[in-house]
Design an enzyme around this catalytic site. Sequence first.
Site, mmCIF file in Angstrom:
data_model
loop_
_atom_site.group_PDB
_atom_site.id
_atom_site.type_symbol
_atom_site.label_atom_id
_atom_site.label_comp_id
_atom_site.label_asym_id
_atom_site.label_seq_id
_atom_site.Cartn_x
_atom_site.Cartn_y
_atom_site.Cartn_z
ATOM 1 C CD GLU A 402 -1.650 -2.418 1.447
ATOM 2 O OE1 GLU A 402 -2.713 -3.319 1.160
ATOM 3 O OE2 GLU A 402 -0.317 -2.558 1.783
ATOM 4 C CG ASP A 427 -10.918 -2.276 6.782
ATOM 5 O OD1 ASP A 427 -11.576 -2.364 7.949
ATOM 6 O OD2 ASP A 427 -11.766 -2.384 5.620
ATOM 7 C CG PHE A 428 -5.812 -3.450 3.750
ATOM 8 C CD1 PHE A 428 -6.217 -4.189 4.957
ATOM 9 C CD2 PHE A 428 -6.147 -4.428 2.493
ATOM 10 C CE1 PHE A 428 -6.820 -5.344 5.011
ATOM 11 C CE2 PHE A 428 -6.785 -5.799 2.736
ATOM 12 C CZ PHE A 428 -6.976 -6.190 3.946
ATOM 13 C CG HIS A 469 -11.364 -7.536 5.536
ATOM 14 N ND1 HIS A 469 -10.914 -8.298 6.696
ATOM 15 C CD2 HIS A 469 -10.773 -7.792 4.587
ATOM 16 C CE1 HIS A 469 -9.846 -8.773 5.956
ATOM 17 N NE2 HIS A 469 -9.758 -8.513 4.619
#
Length: 667
Positions: A402, A427-428, A469
């Site tokens: 990311e 979320d990431f 998630h």
Amino acid sequence: MPDVPTQVITDIPTRSLCHDLLLPRLIEEKMLRLIRQGRISKWFSGYGQEAIAVGSTLALSDDDYILPMHRNLGVWTTRGVPLKPLFCQLMGKQGGFTKGRDRTFHFGLPDRRIIGMISHMAAMLPVACGLGQAARLGGEDFVALAFCGDGGSREGDFHEALNLAAVWKLPVVFVVENNGYGLSTPTHEAVAAEDIADAAMGYGMPGEVVDGNDLFGVMDAVQSAADYARNEGPVLLEMKTFRMRGHEEASGTAYVPDHLFEEWKERDPVERFLRQVRSSDWMDEEALDALRAQLTATVDEVAEWALEQPPVTSTRADERADLFAPVPAGPTDASEASADESAASKRFIDAISDGLREALATDDRVVLMGQDIAAYGGVFKVTEGFVDTFGPARVRNTPIIESGAIGAAFGLALEGYRPVVELQYADFITCGFNQTVNNLATTHYRWGQPVNVTLRMPFGGDVGAGPFHSQSMEAWFMHTPGLKVVVPSTPADARRLLQTALDDPNPVLFFEHKKLYRSVRGAVPNDPSPLPFGAARVARTGTDATIVTYGLAVHWALEEAEYQAAENGVELEVIDLRTLVPWDKATVRASLEKTNRLLVLHEATRTAGVGAELAAELSEVAFTALDAPPTRVAAEQLPVPFARPLEQDIFSAQAKLRPALDTLLRF
């Protein structure tokens, strides 16, 4: 390095080499005198490391990008950056490159192909990958050379960037400036391997250890690495040198053994080069003395001039105006799609997919990146089939990086591309937080560079996906100056707001609720116009109370409004904000003047959420319109639980909406 000949660069006149190596040294000496005299407050010294910055710059072409760090003054001087504004920048005076908003080398000069650092180590290495990607996409011949310290080579961005550059065979040269210490920690206590260059083997690229105090050795290595990178892919160079001063002057050097200073003093790059000049009769002593005297006088004159310049001043209005890059004249129509006779019914996911497909088809500068977005079509299938139409260079799978992907998008934007990064789940974004809030968000304010990057953020719960998630983290980014935050709730808005995001020269976080992808349909014009940011939608008119919300919660609010009208004769006005930065205060305030009651509803947790900001702001600007205290309805202050009964009955804001409304209406 395989298949790359080693050849010392000899076509630069000796006087020019002496000039380029002496100038940063003389500036160093001047700055060290000034700090001892108390006339400046801070200095990050590159004394004894000048050959790395100067040699690397001389070995590259003028079209090549350089991404320097604290101790690479020689990059700026060798690229011919004018000394007067440079000294104003270094001293925080009026006339510097960042208008006093950042210090030393935390800025870029794209016209000189220099992109400066932020304080987070290794953060600019993924940006170099983006620049390299732009070179490949555009069929251009430039390389990007990015500096990193030995300490920064332990950061995740270092490894993400090396891996990305190697997988994509990007024209990037990574230079680790190993000067023996981080701040005070010796390299051998932070790095197990003797040579950081050995990391190259793990990423399938050439790596080389270079004597960083040998000007010709540096030039040789960088020229060979750049030639290789242009044709084959990335190279890692480790420049061995030594830091003769503290991390910055205030930190001192008490933690460094004395014998190291003595050993490295004999290898001083400036004196070493000058000895070579003298012994080879390339330039006589009189000419050397004259050059040194000329440069010393110039440095003294410019430094003293800069010290006399006025302090940086501004106004709040000017500072606020520079937070975002100006948006070209664009969308002004915030009307409903249903008014368009050409509107066709589409799912939320199809509206987004259509918008991305049209952008790719109409503008070669649009590039999509993300995990599994190519042949697989993304985990939610938003980009299914795209790679067959637009090719793997523009619809590109990234590794699981990311931070690296967002940093690379920044680099692409610097070259005029319009990158879109899909975060597999919003979320990431935590793994790319630094690139988002410290790099993308601050750049325009700090040095005036537009950053057209769109981050697509599939977010939210109510789908039984558990704590990692299902998060709604939009409030994090509302708190970060320099980011725009968009949360559509209908297919038409998703389609139109996405077009606006892609056209905006600023970083945009585009939140797409996962539950809406396939559960909501709506009219989307066949030829939709962009929708301006900051224009809320009155989703339902009413007179008894106003619900302000966004995203999935808009549908909760509309459902509750229908119930209240049918069962209790209560008419609720529902405002869909559509964008959170900027948000439409005028529309909300006008509604409160009519209903006199406010409820802010959101899916995210309550504490320090969007509701807190809206309730506080509206209490200030519309207090006299309120007949009751503002009410916030939000999720329980818990991680999102996995079991559906826990999420829906205990955690969810939806379960709290009716009781909160009853209390508000009875007040």
